[in-house]
Design an enzyme around this catalytic site. Sequence first.
Site, mmCIF file in Angstrom:
data_model
loop_
_atom_site.group_PDB
_atom_site.id
_atom_site.type_symbol
_atom_site.label_atom_id
_atom_site.label_comp_id
_atom_site.label_asym_id
_atom_site.label_seq_id
_atom_site.Cartn_x
_atom_site.Cartn_y
_atom_site.Cartn_z
ATOM 1 N N SER A 19 -58.603 -52.281 -21.450
ATOM 2 C CA SER A 19 -58.386 -50.907 -20.994
ATOM 3 C C SER A 19 -57.255 -50.233 -21.779
ATOM 4 O O SER A 19 -56.264 -50.856 -22.149
ATOM 5 C CB SER A 19 -58.032 -50.916 -19.506
ATOM 6 O OG SER A 19 -57.603 -49.636 -19.089
ATOM 7 N N LEU A 20 -57.419 -48.932 -21.997
ATOM 8 C CA LEU A 20 -56.385 -48.131 -22.657
ATOM 9 C C LEU A 20 -55.412 -47.514 -21.654
ATOM 10 O O LEU A 20 -54.420 -46.913 -22.052
ATOM 11 C CB LEU A 20 -57.039 -47.021 -23.483
ATOM 12 C CG LEU A 20 -57.771 -47.500 -24.740
ATOM 13 C CD1 LEU A 20 -58.737 -46.434 -25.233
ATOM 14 C CD2 LEU A 20 -56.778 -47.869 -25.827
ATOM 15 N N SER A 21 -55.682 -47.687 -20.370
ATOM 16 C CA SER A 21 -54.820 -47.084 -19.346
ATOM 17 C C SER A 21 -53.366 -47.566 -19.423
ATOM 18 O O SER A 21 -52.444 -46.755 -19.304
ATOM 19 C CB SER A 21 -55.393 -47.332 -17.949
ATOM 20 O OG SER A 21 -56.597 -46.629 -17.785
ATOM 21 N N LYS A 70 -65.175 -48.302 -7.501
ATOM 22 C CA LYS A 70 -64.868 -46.930 -7.097
ATOM 23 C C LYS A 70 -65.374 -46.613 -5.683
ATOM 24 O O LYS A 70 -64.720 -45.868 -4.941
ATOM 25 C CB LYS A 70 -65.444 -45.940 -8.105
ATOM 26 C CG LYS A 70 -64.742 -45.980 -9.460
ATOM 27 C CD LYS A 70 -65.279 -44.905 -10.395
ATOM 28 C CE LYS A 70 -64.547 -44.934 -11.728
ATOM 29 N NZ LYS A 70 -64.998 -43.859 -12.638
ATOM 30 N N GLY A 130 -77.713 -39.074 -18.417
ATOM 31 C CA GLY A 130 -77.118 -40.139 -17.616
ATOM 32 C C GLY A 130 -76.754 -39.666 -16.227
ATOM 33 O O GLY A 130 -76.482 -38.471 -16.010
ATOM 34 N N GLY A 132 -74.592 -41.752 -13.954
ATOM 35 C CA GLY A 132 -73.599 -42.663 -13.395
ATOM 36 C C GLY A 132 -72.431 -41.924 -12.771
ATOM 37 O O GLY A 132 -72.500 -40.709 -12.520
ATOM 38 N N GLY A 133 -71.333 -42.650 -12.544
ATOM 39 C CA GLY A 133 -70.170 -42.067 -11.883
ATOM 40 C C GLY A 133 -69.556 -40.912 -12.650
ATOM 41 O O GLY A 133 -69.213 -39.872 -12.059
ATOM 42 N N ALA A 134 -69.407 -41.049 -13.967
ATOM 43 C CA ALA A 134 -68.835 -39.971 -14.776
ATOM 44 C C ALA A 134 -69.734 -38.747 -14.742
ATOM 45 O O ALA A 134 -69.263 -37.607 -14.664
ATOM 46 C CB ALA A 134 -68.622 -40.441 -16.210
#
Length: 298
Positions: A19-21, A70, A130, A132-134
């Site tokens: 992850s980049l977070s 989520k 798509g 999905g969630g995004a």
Amino acid sequence: MITGYTKMAGVIATPIKHSLSPLIHNSAYQFAKLDAVYLAFDVETKNCQPAFEAITALNMMGVNISMPYKTQAYQFADEVSEVSRRLGVCNTLINREGLIYGTTTDGYGFSQSLKDEKVDAELKKVVILGAGGASKAVAYQLGLENAAEIHIFKRNNETFAVEKNHFLAFNQYFKSNYYFHSFSDQHILQEKISNCDILINATNVGMAEASKLSPIKDANCLQERTIVFDLIYNPLETKLMCQAREKNCHVINGVGMLLHQAAASYELMTGEKMAIEHVKQILLTELKRRETYENIIK
């Protein structure tokens, strides 16, 4: 220097090690001289609930949530924002003196990224690839911004009917008109892309092993006036984006959305604004380094 006074935040998901977070948040902490640290927690499904409980047990500022937790985060929160209530997910949990407030910042990140590019979604025709969630967060945000039409395309599999109902329910909240289609209807897909103002790729086609692929079969449907927004940020330039540049489209990658959604959760956790431009340069340097490494090992 980590001490007994150092505050803690993090991201919970699996997998999450790449992850980049942590880079984004720790760079922002250092720039603001905050005594805080941000860690990535790769949590197995059986440990999801205890991990959430640790937010208050360890007096954390909060956590970000990625796949596949989520929905569980939404169920765990004591209070949720309106957008999370309508989406049924949270990507951010904030510790408010022992009570957990949940929200999702993806839609905000998308909106701010459009503003950075001087793009206004009001009264625009939009195609989203798509479901999905995004995609849900983006579709909801487009309703808030009064887009005219929003056409979502999804593979016709076992979740098609459920997701169709979920997206079409947005029609009751906004003036925008939502439509749901199958990817197998290629004629409709080509026609809607040819006539849209904004095309959004919310699939993972173009990422990692699929980096040489595009979610659209025929790039001739792209028009010069079309704004093509690929939510992928690694690689920085996807096959779809290359196709769009060849058609002189306005092209946007997912870096801005990634940064702004992180900045929103950073502000909720710290009470301060993130130094977006400073963090962006650090993030871009890391993404370019990863691209170089991946090209070498290939």
